[in-house]
Design an enzyme around this catalytic site. Structure first.
Site, PDB file in Angstrom:
ATOM      1  N   GLU A  58      45.145  31.664  40.057  1.00  0.00           N
ATOM      2  CA  GLU A  58      44.883  31.735  41.430  1.00  0.00           C
ATOM      3  C   GLU A  58      46.244  31.282  42.442  1.00  0.00           C
ATOM      4  O   GLU A  58      46.276  31.687  43.507  1.00  0.00           O
ATOM      5  CB  GLU A  58      43.779  30.574  41.855  1.00  0.00           C
ATOM      6  CG  GLU A  58      43.282  30.621  42.906  1.00  0.00           C
ATOM      7  CD  GLU A  58      42.349  31.930  43.342  1.00  0.00           C
ATOM      8  OE1 GLU A  58      42.068  32.748  42.350  1.00  0.00           O
ATOM      9  OE2 GLU A  58      41.719  32.023  44.461  1.00  0.00           O
ATOM     10  N   HIS A  94      46.676  38.882  42.226  1.00  0.00           N
ATOM     11  CA  HIS A  94      46.018  38.560  40.847  1.00  0.00           C
ATOM     12  C   HIS A  94      46.450  39.845  39.752  1.00  0.00           C
ATOM     13  O   HIS A  94      47.026  39.667  38.809  1.00  0.00           O
ATOM     14  CB  HIS A  94      44.533  38.530  40.919  1.00  0.00           C
ATOM     15  CG  HIS A  94      43.760  37.238  41.067  1.00  0.00           C
ATOM     16  ND1 HIS A  94      44.137  36.199  40.520  1.00  0.00           N
ATOM     17  CD2 HIS A  94      43.080  37.247  42.067  1.00  0.00           C
ATOM     18  CE1 HIS A  94      43.359  35.220  41.072  1.00  0.00           C
ATOM     19  NE2 HIS A  94      42.628  35.651  41.828  1.00  0.00           N
ATOM     20  N   HIS A  96      45.370  39.186  48.299  1.00  0.00           N
ATOM     21  CA  HIS A  96      44.668  38.354  47.118  1.00  0.00           C
ATOM     22  C   HIS A  96      44.491  38.637  45.933  1.00  0.00           C
ATOM     23  O   HIS A  96      45.434  38.457  44.955  1.00  0.00           O
ATOM     24  CB  HIS A  96      43.668  37.412  47.558  1.00  0.00           C
ATOM     25  CG  HIS A  96      43.097  36.471  46.789  1.00  0.00           C
ATOM     26  ND1 HIS A  96      43.094  35.214  47.011  1.00  0.00           N
ATOM     27  CD2 HIS A  96      42.240  36.619  45.800  1.00  0.00           C
ATOM     28  CE1 HIS A  96      42.555  34.464  45.957  1.00  0.00           C
ATOM     29  NE2 HIS A  96      41.887  35.331  45.156  1.00  0.00           N
ATOM     30  N   GLU A  97      43.908  40.048  45.811  1.00  0.00           N
ATOM     31  CA  GLU A  97      43.499  40.642  44.582  1.00  0.00           C
ATOM     32  C   GLU A  97      44.856  41.333  44.019  1.00  0.00           C
ATOM     33  O   GLU A  97      45.046  41.349  42.684  1.00  0.00           O
ATOM     34  CB  GLU A  97      42.301  41.698  44.807  1.00  0.00           C
ATOM     35  CG  GLU A  97      41.067  40.953  45.261  1.00  0.00           C
ATOM     36  CD  GLU A  97      40.551  39.678  44.507  1.00  0.00           C
ATOM     37  OE1 GLU A  97      41.184  39.954  43.139  1.00  0.00           O
ATOM     38  OE2 GLU A  97      39.828  38.870  44.894  1.00  0.00           O
TER      39      GLU A  97
HETATM   40 ZN    ZN Z   1      41.192  34.703  43.175  1.00  0.00          ZN
END
Ligand code: ZN
Length: 506
Positions: free
Chosen positions: A300, A273, A269-270
């Protein structure tokens, strides 16, 4: 700094670059606070951060900046250049919003936030909403004033003015029209899954030492395309991604020594980003809107795609399982691509938003969006928030909330006074679902390339279509340019229904 005879545009960008330096120092201080700082340093760190935010605010609202923006708007050379025109248009938008808020309101909001955060921590520990209630009431009142200062868009409502800070161009009524059909399709899907036998998490109870997990995660994140020579991975309680400069985009994760999937999913997830940040044209334009993310929702969408569409796929596991075996050896005995694929896709209603799966997560967000909107319009008294929350958790997820700690006191956002932020999480899922449809239509062999450990085709596509433009297009326009359609709930619904129907034999 260029001389006074430099063009207004050059003076403008020099100021934006100068602001980015100040901004990035503040970010570095807050990264350090979350990852390395000794506990006794917190008092002085607060002073350092307050100084940085004052300096940022002064730069953001300096009347000289307004004069330069006015001069640039008159300059036909600037307006004829797409990069310059984007920078001037977006910098003007930022300046107008920053200067609409009176300083005393900004100061009051900042002071309230730090006091309310302390009150929230105590209230949460005691699971006592009443203790937090006056602070939430104050934040609602301050947010109403803030929205009035920004101004309500024509035909809109107070909430729109706040949402604009996070998802430019989006309106509450439109969020509602996206969320309503999503909820109508997710609730029966989740209920049908609840009637089926639960999937056992095959990664549970397998001891994977944290230093080994860190090496595994670095290898995985690097192979996806996260440039670790311009980034790094550290442990924190609340994972995040922060940019400290054009070649410095850092992420954090949290570890469970007995289940490596937790840190893996968080890291994917990170890293999603971070790859977006690394894909912005920061070498040339760092600090300018042209090299800044389009919105929180678009941000996101990038984290969710790597975490969910990629990281929870069978093809991903075909590639990642041998790597996991190499790092964790005997702890992986008996695990198969199928068992990890299934374990990555468990759907199980949970009280806590951040512990929730890909499907139920969105219902947590919708609940928060509805409550914020009702509090702001005055249709829901703050005192009635816990009851409203608990009713909705029962209706949507079949859960009886045992206490406010696991209910309406669980998130930090309201204690910080952030309202209008929550919907961007689910908007991100929607953008992601729609981008995913398009990229698979344009690149039909993604699964085969993932299974071979080749993530470059996906990343190149995202770079080209989503990352590089920065703030050139408003988020919804970007979505329509990339996918040919306005944002809709359908791609995400179709993706979840088809995957979970197969997974759970619905
Ligand atoms: Zn996030």
């Amino acid at each position: 700094m260029p001389t006074a005879t430099a063009s207004a545009y050059d003076q403008l960008t020099a100021r934006l670059h100068d602001r980015a330096v100040v901004d990035s120092i503040g970010t570095l201080l807050s990264w350090d606070q979350e990852t390395k700082m000794p506990p006794k340093a917190s008092g002085y760190r607060a002073k350092q951060l307050a100084m940085m935010s004052r300096m940022e605010h002064e730069r953001a609202t300096d009347p000289a900046l307004g004069d330069l923006l006015a001069a640039c708007a008159e300059d036909s050379d600037v307006q004829g250049d797409p990069v310059k025109a984007t920078n001037v248009r977006e910098a003007r938008k930022d300046y107008d919003r920053a200067t609409k808020l009176p300083t005393e309101l900004v100061v009051e909001m900042t002071e309230t936030s730090s006091l309310a955060m302390d009150a929230w921590k105590t209230a949460r520990a005691k699971s006592d909403f009443k203790e937090f209630q006056p602070w939430l009431e104050k934040h609602v009142a301050l947010n109403r004033r803030k929205a009035e200062c920004y101004g309500i868009p024509e035909g809109g409502e107070l909430y729109d003015a706040l949402l604009e800070d996070y998802e430019t161009g989006m309106r509450a009524a439109q969020v509602e029209s996206l969320f309503k059909p999503l909820r109508e399709r997710l609730t029966p899907l989740i209920a049908a899954i609840a009637d089926k036998p639960a999937i056992e998490n095959a990664a549970d109870g397998r001891a994977c030492p944290i230093p080994v997990q860190r090496e595994f995660l670095n290898e995985i994140a690097g192979a996806l395309g996260y440039d670790l020579d311009g980034g790094r991975l550290d442990p924190t309680t609340h994972p995040f991604c922060q940019t400290m400069g054009p070649k410095d985009v850092r992420i954090t994760t949290r570890y469970d020594a007995n289940n490596f999937l937790d840190a893996l999913q968080t890291t994917l997830h990170e890293a999603g980003h971070a790859m977006y940040e690394q894909g912005l044209e920061t070498d040339t334009y760092f600090g300018e809107p042209r090299a800044t993310a389009a919105s929180l929702g678009i941000h996101e969408s990038q984290s969710r795609m790597w975490e969910n569409q990629v990281g929870r796929s069978e093809a991903f596991w075909a590639w990642a399982l041998p790597i996991a075996k190499k790092h964790f050896s005997a702890a992986m005995d008996g695990l198969t691509v199928e068992s990890l694929h299934r374990s990555s896709n468990i759907v199980k209603p949970h009280f806590i938003r951040v512990e929730s799966d890909e499907a139920t997560y969105n219902l947590h967000i919708m609940l928060r969006f509805d409550i914020e909107r009702l509090m702001l319009s005055g249709d829901l008294a703050v005192a009635d928030v816990p009851a409203w929350w608990n009713d909705r958790m029962k209706t949507d997820l079949g859960l009886d909330v045992p206490d406010d700690r696991r209910g309406c006191l669980q998130d930090v956002h309201w204690s910080m006074g952030a309202m209008g932020y929550f919907p961007t999480y689910t908007l991100g899922n929607l953008y992601c679902g729609q981008f995913w449809d398009t990229v698979n239509a344009e690149l039909p062999n993604l699964d085969a390339s993932f299974a071979a450990g080749d993530f470059a085709p996906l990343l190149a596509w995202l770079r080209d279509k989503v990352h590089t433009p920065g703030r050139t297009y408003a988020p919804q326009d970007l979505c329509e340019r990339v996918t040919g359609k306005p944002l809709s709930h359908e791609p995400l619904c179709n993706y979840l229904e088809s995957k979970l129907t197969e997974m759970y034999n619905l």
